[in-house]
Scaffold this motif. Structure first.
Motif, PDB file in Angstrom:
ATOM      1  N   UNK A  70       0.872  -1.165   0.000  1.00 45.37           N
ATOM      2  CA  UNK A  70       0.000   0.000   0.000  1.00 45.37           C
ATOM      3  C   UNK A  70       0.912   1.218   0.000  1.00 45.37           C
ATOM      4  N   UNK A  71       0.710   2.122  -0.948  1.00 45.21           N
ATOM      5  CA  UNK A  71       1.543   3.321  -1.068  1.00 45.21           C
ATOM      6  C   UNK A  71       0.680   4.551  -0.838  1.00 45.21           C
ATOM      7  N   UNK A  72       1.153   5.454   0.031  1.00 41.74           N
ATOM      8  CA  UNK A  72       0.413   6.655   0.372  1.00 41.74           C
ATOM      9  C   UNK A  72       1.366   7.827   0.553  1.00 41.74           C
ATOM     10  N   UNK A  73       0.903   9.006   0.218  1.00 45.03           N
ATOM     11  CA  UNK A  73       1.662  10.233   0.487  1.00 45.03           C
ATOM     12  C   UNK A  73       0.903  11.146   1.438  1.00 45.03           C
ATOM     13  N   UNK A  74      -0.102  10.590   2.094  1.00 43.74           N
ATOM     14  CA  UNK A  74      -0.840  11.344   3.097  1.00 43.74           C
ATOM     15  C   UNK A  74       0.081  11.573   4.292  1.00 43.74           C
ATOM     16  N   UNK A  75      -0.022  12.706   4.935  1.00 38.78           N
ATOM     17  CA  UNK A  75       0.855  12.958   6.082  1.00 38.78           C
ATOM     18  C   UNK A  75       0.502  11.984   7.211  1.00 38.78           C
ATOM     19  N   UNK A  76       1.517  11.357   7.750  1.00 40.39           N
ATOM     20  CA  UNK A  76       1.311  10.361   8.792  1.00 40.39           C
ATOM     21  C   UNK A  76       0.931   9.000   8.230  1.00 40.39           C
ATOM     22  N   UNK A  77       0.777   8.054   9.124  1.00 41.48           N
ATOM     23  CA  UNK A  77       0.535   6.655   8.752  1.00 41.48           C
ATOM     24  C   UNK A  77      -0.935   6.290   8.618  1.00 41.48           C
ATOM     25  N   UNK A  78      -1.811   7.174   9.022  1.00 31.77           N
ATOM     26  CA  UNK A  78      -3.230   6.836   9.126  1.00 31.77           C
ATOM     27  C   UNK A  78      -3.809   6.267   7.833  1.00 31.77           C
ATOM     28  N   UNK A  79      -3.627   6.958   6.715  1.00 27.71           N
ATOM     29  CA  UNK A  79      -4.208   6.481   5.462  1.00 27.71           C
ATOM     30  C   UNK A  79      -3.667   5.099   5.102  1.00 27.71           C
ATOM     31  N   UNK A  80      -2.371   4.904   5.273  1.00 29.72           N
ATOM     32  CA  UNK A  80      -1.759   3.613   4.954  1.00 29.72           C
ATOM     33  C   UNK A  80      -2.387   2.502   5.784  1.00 29.72           C
ATOM     34  N   UNK A  81      -2.516   2.730   7.082  1.00 23.27           N
ATOM     35  CA  UNK A  81      -3.093   1.716   7.975  1.00 23.27           C
ATOM     36  C   UNK A  81      -4.551   1.450   7.622  1.00 23.27           C
ATOM     37  N   UNK A  82      -5.303   2.488   7.317  1.00 23.55           N
ATOM     38  CA  UNK A  82      -6.714   2.300   6.969  1.00 23.55           C
ATOM     39  C   UNK A  82      -6.871   1.488   5.680  1.00 23.55           C
ATOM     40  N   UNK A  83      -6.048   1.779   4.681  1.00 20.25           N
ATOM     41  CA  UNK A  83      -6.120   1.001   3.434  1.00 20.25           C
ATOM     42  C   UNK A  83      -5.705  -0.444   3.689  1.00 20.25           C
ATOM     43  N   UNK A  84      -4.661  -0.644   4.496  1.00 22.30           N
ATOM     44  CA  UNK A  84      -4.225  -2.003   4.829  1.00 22.30           C
ATOM     45  C   UNK A  84      -5.350  -2.781   5.502  1.00 22.30           C
ATOM     46  N   UNK A  85      -6.102  -2.138   6.391  1.00 22.37           N
ATOM     47  CA  UNK A  85      -7.228  -2.799   7.056  1.00 22.37           C
ATOM     48  C   UNK A  85      -8.295  -3.228   6.056  1.00 22.37           C
ATOM     49  N   UNK A  86      -8.557  -2.395   5.059  1.00 16.78           N
ATOM     50  CA  UNK A  86      -9.554  -2.729   4.040  1.00 16.78           C
ATOM     51  C   UNK A  86      -9.061  -3.896   3.180  1.00 16.78           C
ATOM     52  N   UNK A  87      -7.787  -3.880   2.819  1.00 17.90           N
ATOM     53  CA  UNK A  87      -7.204  -4.985   2.047  1.00 17.90           C
ATOM     54  C   UNK A  87      -7.318  -6.291   2.826  1.00 17.90           C
ATOM     55  N   UNK A  88      -6.962  -6.248   4.091  1.00 22.47           N
ATOM     56  CA  UNK A  88      -7.050  -7.447   4.927  1.00 22.47           C
ATOM     57  C   UNK A  88      -8.489  -7.966   4.985  1.00 22.47           C
ATOM     58  N   UNK A  89      -9.448  -7.080   5.197  1.00 22.79           N
ATOM     59  CA  UNK A  89     -10.855  -7.486   5.268  1.00 22.79           C
ATOM     60  C   UNK A  89     -11.346  -8.063   3.945  1.00 22.79           C
TER      61      UNK A  89
END
Length: 136
Positions: A70-89
């Motif tokens: 998962x690749x993100x340029x959003x400031x901080x880790x939040x977007x990356x973690x949220x996308x990872x959670x959706x991928x896992x689900x």
């Protein structure tokens, strides 16, 4: 018959591309095998895969370990973690249909978030393990 690894990748791609929650987070057409230069962030890309013989004395099988980035340029880790959670689900213990093969199981193994060397991009690493058998 297509290889079990290729059949699994196609099924994973279809599951992710068709997942409404992931499309809501990323937009459409943001899951890649080969990332185009002009890809907009965030997106999901296929990473390394390992395939091993998982046969028994009477059954043929393959074990697959694959990584999605998962690749993100959003400031901080939040977007990356949220996308990872959706991928896992979207994938964990889901009954995907594979061409010429049967999926025995598909499980999330681990996730990790890293800041890329450029200092502005975050990389999420999501690893899965699957076992397949050929259809008879």
């Amino acid at each position: 018959m297509a290889s079990a690894g290729w059949a699994l990748q196609k099924a994973v791609y279809a599951a992710l591309s068709g997942d409404a929650a992931l499309t809501a987070r990323l937009g459409s057409n943001q899951v890649f095998d080969d990332v185009p230069r002009e890809a907009e962030f965030p997106y999901v890309a296929f990473g390394p895969t390992v395939e091993r013989d998982w046969s028994t004395g009477s059954e043929v099988g393959r074990e697959h370990v694959f990584v999605l980035h998962v690749w993100s340029r959003h400031s901080g880790r939040r977007e990356t973690v949220e996308v990872m959670d959706v991928v896992r689900a979207a994938l964990h213990e889901r009954p995907l249909t594979l061409d010429g093969h049967r999926l025995i199981n598909l499980r999330h193994e681990m996730s990790e978030v890293r800041r890329d060397e450029d200092g502005e991009t975050y990389q999420g690493i999501v690893r899965f393990r699957a076992v397949t058998e050929p259809e008879v």
